[in-house]
Design a protein around this motif. Structure first.
Motif, short mmCIF file in Angstrom:
data_model
loop_
_atom_site.label_atom_id
_atom_site.label_comp_id
_atom_site.label_asym_id
_atom_site.label_seq_id
_atom_site.Cartn_x
_atom_site.Cartn_y
_atom_site.Cartn_z
N ALA A 56 -8.06 8.85 2.66
CA ALA A 56 -7.90 9.45 4.07
C ALA A 56 -6.40 9.21 4.62
O ALA A 56 -5.91 8.23 4.35
CB ALA A 56 -8.74 8.69 4.96
N ASN A 57 -6.09 10.12 5.54
CA ASN A 57 -4.86 9.90 6.30
C ASN A 57 -5.29 10.89 7.48
O ASN A 57 -5.71 11.70 7.46
CB ASN A 57 -3.57 10.04 5.79
CG ASN A 57 -2.22 9.43 6.15
OD1 ASN A 57 -2.35 9.70 7.65
ND2 ASN A 57 -1.27 9.41 5.58
N GLN A 58 -4.46 10.18 8.74
CA GLN A 58 -4.58 11.05 10.03
C GLN A 58 -3.38 11.89 9.90
O GLN A 58 -2.74 12.32 11.02
CB GLN A 58 -4.85 9.92 11.38
CG GLN A 58 -6.02 9.68 11.42
CD GLN A 58 -6.17 8.52 12.48
OE1 GLN A 58 -6.29 7.26 12.16
NE2 GLN A 58 -5.90 8.99 13.51
N LYS A 59 -2.94 12.36 8.93
CA LYS A 59 -1.92 13.53 8.88
C LYS A 59 -2.18 14.41 7.55
O LYS A 59 -2.61 13.82 6.56
CB LYS A 59 -0.57 13.12 8.64
CG LYS A 59 0.54 13.95 8.67
CD LYS A 59 2.01 13.48 8.49
CE LYS A 59 3.02 14.53 8.83
NZ LYS A 59 2.68 15.58 7.93
N GLY A 60 -2.40 15.71 7.88
CA GLY A 60 -2.36 16.48 6.59
C GLY A 60 -1.39 16.74 5.71
O GLY A 60 -0.05 16.23 6.05
N GLY A 61 -1.61 17.46 4.54
CA GLY A 61 -0.24 17.49 3.69
C GLY A 61 0.29 16.51 3.27
O GLY A 61 1.41 16.61 2.59
N VAL A 62 -0.33 15.24 2.69
CA VAL A 62 0.13 14.19 2.20
C VAL A 62 -0.45 13.98 0.85
O VAL A 62 0.07 12.98 0.18
CB VAL A 62 -0.05 12.93 3.03
CG1 VAL A 62 0.57 12.91 4.40
CG2 VAL A 62 -1.60 12.46 3.26
N GLY A 63 -1.20 14.78 0.39
CA GLY A 63 -1.73 14.60 -1.03
C GLY A 63 -3.23 14.14 -1.06
O GLY A 63 -3.22 13.51 -2.22
N LYS A 64 -4.01 13.94 -0.18
CA LYS A 64 -5.20 13.38 -0.34
C LYS A 64 -6.00 14.10 -1.43
O LYS A 64 -6.61 13.51 -2.26
CB LYS A 64 -5.82 13.47 1.16
CG LYS A 64 -5.34 12.65 2.17
CD LYS A 64 -6.29 12.79 3.38
CE LYS A 64 -6.58 14.24 3.86
NZ LYS A 64 -5.50 15.00 4.21
N THR A 65 -6.09 15.21 -1.35
CA THR A 65 -7.24 15.92 -2.41
C THR A 65 -6.45 15.64 -3.74
O THR A 65 -7.15 15.52 -4.76
CB THR A 65 -7.23 17.50 -1.88
OG1 THR A 65 -7.74 17.64 -0.77
CG2 THR A 65 -8.06 18.29 -2.99
N THR A 66 -5.08 16.04 -3.99
CA THR A 66 -4.44 15.54 -5.12
C THR A 66 -4.71 14.22 -5.84
O THR A 66 -5.05 14.02 -6.91
CB THR A 66 -3.11 16.20 -5.25
OG1 THR A 66 -2.94 17.27 -4.90
CG2 THR A 66 -2.56 15.60 -6.50
N THR A 67 -4.84 13.51 -4.73
CA THR A 67 -5.02 11.99 -5.34
C THR A 67 -6.58 11.75 -5.69
O THR A 67 -6.75 11.15 -6.60
CB THR A 67 -4.54 11.05 -4.05
OG1 THR A 67 -3.44 11.10 -3.86
CG2 THR A 67 -4.91 9.69 -4.11
N ALA A 68 -7.37 12.19 -4.97
CA ALA A 68 -8.72 12.16 -5.27
C ALA A 68 -9.15 12.89 -6.40
O ALA A 68 -9.91 11.78 -7.46
CB ALA A 68 -9.63 12.60 -4.26
N ILE A 69 -8.70 14.05 -6.69
CA ILE A 69 -8.95 14.35 -8.13
C ILE A 69 -8.19 13.94 -9.14
O ILE A 69 -8.97 13.71 -10.29
CB ILE A 69 -8.69 16.04 -8.04
CG1 ILE A 69 -9.36 16.78 -6.93
CG2 ILE A 69 -8.70 16.75 -9.11
CD1 ILE A 69 -9.31 18.28 -6.67
N SER A 70 -7.02 13.59 -9.12
CA SER A 70 -6.16 12.92 -10.14
C SER A 70 -6.96 11.51 -10.49
O SER A 70 -7.12 11.37 -11.65
CB SER A 70 -4.85 12.73 -9.83
OG SER A 70 -4.15 13.62 -9.36
N LEU A 71 -7.17 10.79 -9.55
CA LEU A 71 -8.10 9.65 -9.94
C LEU A 71 -9.29 9.76 -10.56
O LEU A 71 -9.82 9.20 -11.52
CB LEU A 71 -8.19 8.77 -8.61
CG LEU A 71 -7.06 8.21 -8.05
CD1 LEU A 71 -7.37 7.43 -6.78
CD2 LEU A 71 -6.38 7.15 -8.89
N ALA A 72 -10.08 10.95 -10.19
CA ALA A 72 -11.40 11.21 -10.67
C ALA A 72 -11.16 11.56 -12.06
O ALA A 72 -11.93 11.14 -12.91
CB ALA A 72 -12.07 12.21 -9.82
N GLY A 73 -10.24 12.49 -12.33
CA GLY A 73 -9.99 12.85 -13.63
C GLY A 73 -9.67 11.56 -14.83
O GLY A 73 -10.22 11.59 -15.82
#
Length: 258
Positions: A7-24
């Motif tokens: 999470a972060n209270q700003k968009g475009g910081v790589g949240k989705t990429t971070t979650a998916i990369s760690l999951a992989g």
């Protein structure tokens, strides 16, 4: 089962990429992983080729009357391109929840309640949170054991991080146990003064929370997204994957010491 929120209270910081990369990376060493998309934009859902505008079942259902039953939770889970990763998808209807949350009590714990039904099925759950402090982010924070806060290495993102850290401290005043969090520098480009200065500022302001891993700008992330694959499956040797592998080692250290 460990639950991590991104999470972060700003968009475009790589949240989705971070979650998916760690999951992989977790999946590739044998863990069973569930991804939960709580962002109305549905970037994680779209990543795995599902349409947030068309899905009949989504995390939105958890916020409906009698939505958190074991059977209902199971119905929400979808397959992904990786055999050890499952997805609880988002729907654009999530954007309407803030109005409903005003009139309904207990809305901040729906995700935590849902995950209790999945304790025996997954080793790790990673939640992708929206960039807005509201009922969805509150659900992510209430459900998780550790918070990962990606922050782009540029000035405006640092201002957004200040808001996020204030939110964490506010949440911690209401919790029995403080929520540990890790700040992860993303989109780092050592060729630019903006990135170098921002990373230096992060070291100065948040030394006790800052990850040792710094995620660089890496076009391989975009290539993985285009194919709907976790980055480590597409190119395990890329700079970005190496950075997330280091982050994962850092996150796992406290658990290995227990």
């Amino acid at each position: 089962m460990q639950v991590w929120a991104v999470a972060n209270q700003k968009g475009g910081v790589g949240k989705t990429t971070t979650a998916i990369s760690l999951a992989g990376l977790l999946a590739e060493v044998g863990y069973r992983v569930l991804l939960v998309d709580l962002d109305p934009h549905g970037s994680m859902t779209s990543y795995f080729r599902y349409d947030p505008d068309e899905l009949g079942n989504s995390v939105y259902d958890l916020f409906m009357p009698a939505g958190v039953t074991a059977e209902r939770v199971q119905e929400l889970i979808l397959e992904t391109s990786h055999e050890s990763i499952r997805l609880m998808p988002a729907a654009t209807a999530l954007a309407t929840l803030e109005r409903k949350a005003v009139t309904q009590e207990g809305m901040g714990l729906q995700v935590a309640r849902a995950l209790r039904h999945l304790q025996a099925e997954y080793d790790y759950v990673l939640i992708d949170s929206p960039p807005v402090l509201g009922v969805l982010m509150v659900n992510a924070l209430a459900a998780c054991h550790h918070l990962v806060v990606p922050v782009q290495t540029e000035f405006l993102a640092l201002k957004g991080l200040e808001r996020m850290v204030r939110t964490i401290h506010m949440i911690n005043r209401a919790r029995k146990h403080k929520l540990p969090f890790t700040v992860v520098p993303t989109f780092y480009d050592r060729r630019t003064q903006a990135s170098v200065n921002s990373l230096r500022e992060l070291h100065k302001l948040y030394p006790e929370y800052l990850s040792k891993a710094v995620v660089p700008v890496d076009t391989k992330f975009r290539n993985a997204s285009l194919k709907g694959m976790v980055p480590s499956s597409l190119d395990a040797g890329s700079r970005g994957v190496h950075a997330y592998a280091r982050l994962l080692r850092n996150l796992l250290e406290p658990q290995e010491q227990e």
